[in-house]
Design a protein around this motif. Structure first.
Motif, PDB file in Angstrom:
ATOM      1  N   ASN A   1       0.800  -1.218   0.000  1.00  0.00           N
ATOM      2  CA  ASN A   1       0.000   0.000   0.000  1.00  0.00           C
ATOM      3  C   ASN A   1       0.835   1.272   0.000  1.00  0.00           C
ATOM      4  OD1 ASN A   1      -2.260  -1.613   0.048  1.00  0.00           O
ATOM      5  ND2 ASN A   1      -2.516  -1.478   2.252  1.00  0.00           N
ATOM      6  N   GLY A   2       2.153   1.137  -0.016  1.00  0.00           N
ATOM      7  CA  GLY A   2       3.022   2.305  -0.054  1.00  0.00           C
ATOM      8  C   GLY A   2       3.061   3.092   1.247  1.00  0.00           C
ATOM      9  N   LYS A   3       2.709   2.458   2.372  1.00  0.00           N
ATOM     10  CA  LYS A   3       2.681   3.162   3.653  1.00  0.00           C
ATOM     11  C   LYS A   3       4.055   3.252   4.300  1.00  0.00           C
ATOM     12  CE  LYS A   3      -2.080   2.203   4.582  1.00  0.00           C
ATOM     13  NZ  LYS A   3      -3.098   2.479   5.508  1.00  0.00           N
ATOM     14  N   ALA A   4       4.967   2.441   3.886  1.00  0.00           N
ATOM     15  CA  ALA A   4       6.316   2.453   4.445  1.00  0.00           C
ATOM     16  C   ALA A   4       7.254   1.829   3.437  1.00  0.00           C
ATOM     17  CB  ALA A   4       6.361   1.675   5.756  1.00  0.00           C
ATOM     18  N   SER A   5       8.510   2.250   3.489  1.00  0.00           N
ATOM     19  CA  SER A   5       9.462   1.642   2.574  1.00  0.00           C
ATOM     20  C   SER A   5      10.878   1.584   3.151  1.00  0.00           C
ATOM     21  CB  SER A   5       9.485   2.387   1.236  1.00  0.00           C
ATOM     22  OG  SER A   5       9.940   3.708   1.421  1.00  0.00           O
ATOM     23  N   THR A   6      11.062   2.043   4.382  1.00  0.00           N
ATOM     24  CA  THR A   6      12.358   1.900   5.029  1.00  0.00           C
ATOM     25  C   THR A   6      12.201   0.960   6.211  1.00  0.00           C
ATOM     26  OG1 THR A   6      12.039   3.730   6.593  1.00  0.00           O
ATOM     27  CG2 THR A   6      12.992   4.282   4.422  1.00  0.00           C
ATOM     28  N   GLN A   7      13.301   0.414   6.662  1.00  0.00           N
ATOM     29  CA  GLN A   7      13.248  -0.500   7.796  1.00  0.00           C
ATOM     30  C   GLN A   7      12.651   0.196   9.014  1.00  0.00           C
ATOM     31  OE1 GLN A   7      16.715  -2.970   8.631  1.00  0.00           O
ATOM     32  NE2 GLN A   7      16.479  -2.505  10.803  1.00  0.00           N
ATOM     33  N   ARG A   8      13.058   1.428   9.263  1.00  0.00           N
ATOM     34  CA  ARG A   8      12.541   2.158  10.416  1.00  0.00           C
ATOM     35  C   ARG A   8      11.031   2.373  10.307  1.00  0.00           C
ATOM     36  NH1 ARG A   8      15.315   7.637  11.809  1.00  0.00           N
ATOM     37  NH2 ARG A   8      15.451   7.494   9.572  1.00  0.00           N
ATOM     38  N   ASP A   9      10.564   2.776   9.132  1.00  0.00           N
ATOM     39  CA  ASP A   9       9.131   2.992   8.937  1.00  0.00           C
ATOM     40  C   ASP A   9       8.348   1.684   9.066  1.00  0.00           C
ATOM     41  OD1 ASP A   9       9.571   5.676   8.489  1.00  0.00           O
ATOM     42  OD2 ASP A   9       9.470   5.506   6.305  1.00  0.00           O
ATOM     43  N   LEU A  10       8.907   0.606   8.558  1.00  0.00           N
ATOM     44  CA  LEU A  10       8.237  -0.694   8.655  1.00  0.00           C
ATOM     45  C   LEU A  10       8.150  -1.155  10.111  1.00  0.00           C
ATOM     46  CD1 LEU A  10       9.784  -2.422   5.538  1.00  0.00           C
ATOM     47  CD2 LEU A  10       7.367  -1.853   5.856  1.00  0.00           C
ATOM     48  N   ALA A  11       9.210  -0.947  10.870  1.00  0.00           N
ATOM     49  CA  ALA A  11       9.197  -1.322  12.288  1.00  0.00           C
ATOM     50  C   ALA A  11       8.135  -0.523  13.036  1.00  0.00           C
ATOM     51  CB  ALA A  11      10.573  -1.094  12.909  1.00  0.00           C
ATOM     52  N   ARG A  12       8.057   0.746  12.738  1.00  0.00           N
ATOM     53  CA  ARG A  12       7.052   1.602  13.375  1.00  0.00           C
ATOM     54  C   ARG A  12       5.650   1.155  12.977  1.00  0.00           C
ATOM     55  NH1 ARG A  12       8.812   6.801  11.807  1.00  0.00           N
ATOM     56  NH2 ARG A  12      10.520   6.425  13.223  1.00  0.00           N
ATOM     57  N   PHE A  13       5.437   0.907  11.694  1.00  0.00           N
ATOM     58  CA  PHE A  13       4.127   0.485  11.192  1.00  0.00           C
ATOM     59  C   PHE A  13       3.697  -0.840  11.819  1.00  0.00           C
ATOM     60  CE2 PHE A  13       1.378  -1.731   8.151  1.00  0.00           C
ATOM     61  CZ  PHE A  13       0.408  -0.772   7.908  1.00  0.00           C
TER      62      PHE A  13
END
Length: 152
Positions: free
Chosen positions: A46-58
């Motif tokens: 869905n394009g909500k995250a694309s970095t490791q940090r953003d994915l961990a937060r999500f």
């Protein structure tokens, strides 16, 4: 003691979560996915995250377990890492073509499992359950946040 700890909301939600996890795992495994990967797959799709940090937060997990999961997903051909054009020190994570092609089947399998698990529930009851669970999660997040702030 009149209260039955095995009849508390916390215990029953835990049992339901484990049941859903087993059901989802059995349906996702043939497609090459794991239930723990679901937040990452959805965020990337869905394009909500694309970095490791953003994915961990999500996904609401710490960085080290996310790094391990991403390494396994890369090994299994589900994700690819590319250099971030805006920040050469960072990388962007995307689903591979194979993972993208399998996602519709995975989503359909998960929705089917939810329908089966909620057999006998009216649409209104199923909606109410979802609303109540969201409120429960919000309450738990607030408690965790308050407790972590108090420890500082």
């Amino acid at each position: 003691m009149d209260e039955d700890v095995l009849s508390t909301a916390g215990h029953l939600v835990s049992l339901a979560a484990r049941g859903f996890a087993r059901l989802s795992e059995s349906r996702l495994k043939p497609l090459g996915f794991g239930v723990g990967q679901l937040p990452v797959l959805v965020a990337l799709q869905n394009g909500k995250a694309s970095t490791q940090r953003d994915l961990a937060r999500f996904a609401r997990v710490e960085q080290p377990p996310m790094a391990q999961m991403l390494a396994r997903m890369e090994r299994d051909g589900l994700i690819e890492r590319t250099r971030d054009p805006a920040d050469g020190r960072s990388s962007r994570i995307v689903l591979t073509k194979t993972a993208q092609e399998c996602m519709p089947k995975a989503i359909a399998a998960l929705f089917q499992g939810n329908r089966e698990a909620l057999a006998g529930f009216t649409d209104a009851e199923a909606g109410q359950l979802v609303d109540l669970l969201k409120r429960l999660i919000d309450n738990l997040d607030q408690i965790a946040s308050a407790e972590s702030s108090a420890q500082l």
